[in-house]
Design a protein around this motif. Structure first.
Motif, PDB file in Angstrom:
ATOM      1  N   PHE A  23       3.959  39.923  -5.321  1.00 60.61           N
ATOM      2  CA  PHE A  23       5.072  39.712  -6.229  1.00 60.61           C
ATOM      3  C   PHE A  23       4.954  40.666  -7.404  1.00 60.61           C
ATOM      4  O   PHE A  23       3.884  40.863  -7.971  1.00 60.61           O
ATOM      5  CB  PHE A  23       5.109  38.260  -6.727  1.00 60.61           C
ATOM      6  N   SER A  25       5.847  41.886 -11.173  1.00 56.51           N
ATOM      7  CA  SER A  25       6.204  41.404 -12.496  1.00 56.51           C
ATOM      8  C   SER A  25       5.672  42.398 -13.515  1.00 56.51           C
ATOM      9  O   SER A  25       4.689  42.158 -14.198  1.00 56.51           O
ATOM     10  CB  SER A  25       5.629  40.009 -12.757  1.00 56.51           C
ATOM     11  N   THR A  32      11.942  38.262 -16.364  1.00 58.72           N
ATOM     12  CA  THR A  32      11.581  39.345 -15.458  1.00 58.72           C
ATOM     13  C   THR A  32      11.742  38.900 -14.008  1.00 58.72           C
ATOM     14  O   THR A  32      11.282  37.821 -13.624  1.00 58.72           O
ATOM     15  CB  THR A  32      10.118  39.781 -15.691  1.00 58.72           C
ATOM     16  N   ARG A  34      10.840  38.580 -10.345  1.00 58.17           N
ATOM     17  CA  ARG A  34       9.626  38.660  -9.543  1.00 58.17           C
ATOM     18  C   ARG A  34      10.024  38.647  -8.068  1.00 58.17           C
ATOM     19  O   ARG A  34      10.778  37.784  -7.633  1.00 58.17           O
ATOM     20  CB  ARG A  34       8.684  37.507  -9.871  1.00 58.17           C
ATOM     21  N   LYS A  61      11.623  35.642  -6.077  1.00 60.26           N
ATOM     22  CA  LYS A  61      10.905  34.392  -6.249  1.00 60.26           C
ATOM     23  C   LYS A  61      11.531  33.495  -7.314  1.00 60.26           C
ATOM     24  O   LYS A  61      11.586  32.270  -7.148  1.00 60.26           O
ATOM     25  CB  LYS A  61       9.448  34.677  -6.601  1.00 60.26           C
ATOM     26  N   ASN A  62      11.999  34.086  -8.427  1.00 61.52           N
ATOM     27  CA  ASN A  62      12.379  33.270  -9.583  1.00 61.52           C
ATOM     28  C   ASN A  62      13.849  33.363  -9.978  1.00 61.52           C
ATOM     29  O   ASN A  62      14.241  32.850 -11.016  1.00 61.52           O
ATOM     30  CB  ASN A  62      11.519  33.652 -10.797  1.00 61.52           C
TER      31      ASN A  62
END
Length: 262
Positions: A23, A25, A32, A34, A61-62
């Protein structure tokens, strides 16, 4: 065509097996993005042809809205072209019942790639600055010396978690003055005199026009015309960079581009 479209779906559904990246970042802050790049490729042959397909895309992911948007970009052309009147989830269920999984990529016979229909699909981050992310979506379809290659862009507002359209960054009634500025840049770039006709280009009625394929940078708004779009294949892609200093009066305040205006 049906075989090819179904093959693409099978690759996307099994793409997680090709994941190798960590991932990402790089920038500090809770907003941010990811992501992890997932890749897969497959070679399938029927009685007449071989089809080689490679897919690479970031799994977010986020930011679920962005992740859903990218999945839609991968799936939508299949949904629309193959089963336009059927719910896509039903289509996936139906596909899983009738189609085998793609071949083990470690066993691909590369000698069969000669003369195969080759499709490469890549979604990749081009830029991420503060609240702005730009993703490049490229598709290449080839069988021979002249591949059909197209590049499009997704501009994303990280803070609001939404795609950015031209209407989001420009004030109302911006199209005519923006087009006039872009035409001056285009003519200078192509060495065309101010009043000369654009008869050698694929503009409707020989009148210059911007398309909707643009991406935001720290220096300006860049529009891209793909091969064949307005001129011959041999001319390649044509990019027009419109500097912010030429369009300051056309830009909305407090948008993702405001950070670049000095």
């Amino acid at each position: 065509m049906r075989f090819y479209l179904v093959l693409i779906l099978s690759l996307v559904l099994f793409a997680c097996k090709g994941s190798k990246s960590k991932f990402v970042s790089d920038n500090a802050g809770p907003d941010t993005i990811r992501y992890i790049y997932k890749t897969t490729d497959s070679l399938n042959c029927d009685s007449e042809n071989c089809y080689y397909t490679s897919i690479k895309y970031p799994a977010i992911k986020n930011k679920p809205a962005l992740n859903d948007t990218l999945n839609h970009l991968l799936f939508s052309y299949i949904d629309q072209a193959y089963k336009p009147n059927v719910d896509f989830i039903d289509f996936v269920k139906s596909y899983n019942k009738t189609t085998n999984a793609p071949v083990d990529t470690t066993r691909i016979d590369r000698s069969k790639l000669t003369g195969a229909l080759v499709a490469n699909h890549v979604i990749a981050f081009k830029l991420q600055i503060k609240d702005l992310a730009v993703l490049e979506i490229s598709d290449e379809l080839s069988r021979g010396a002249h591949p059909n290659f197209n590049v499009n862009f997704l501009n994303w507002d990280i803070k609001t978690d939404k795609a950015i359209t031209a209407d989001d960054i420009f004030i109302g009634n911006y199209k005519a003055p923006l087009t006039a500025i872009a035409e001056k840049i285009f003519r200078k770039k192509r060495g065309i005199q101010k009043r000369a006709k654009l008869s050698g280009y694929n503009f409707e009625n020989d009148i210059f026009a911007l398309n909707n394929n643009f991406y935001i940078t720290s220096k300006g708004i860049t529009y891209l015309y793909n091969r064949y779009e307005i001129t011959a294949y041999s001319e390649g892609e044509i990019e027009l960079v419109i500097p912010y200093q030429l369009i300051k009066n056309l830009l909305r305040p407090n948008t993702v581009v405001s950070q670049f205006i000095k």
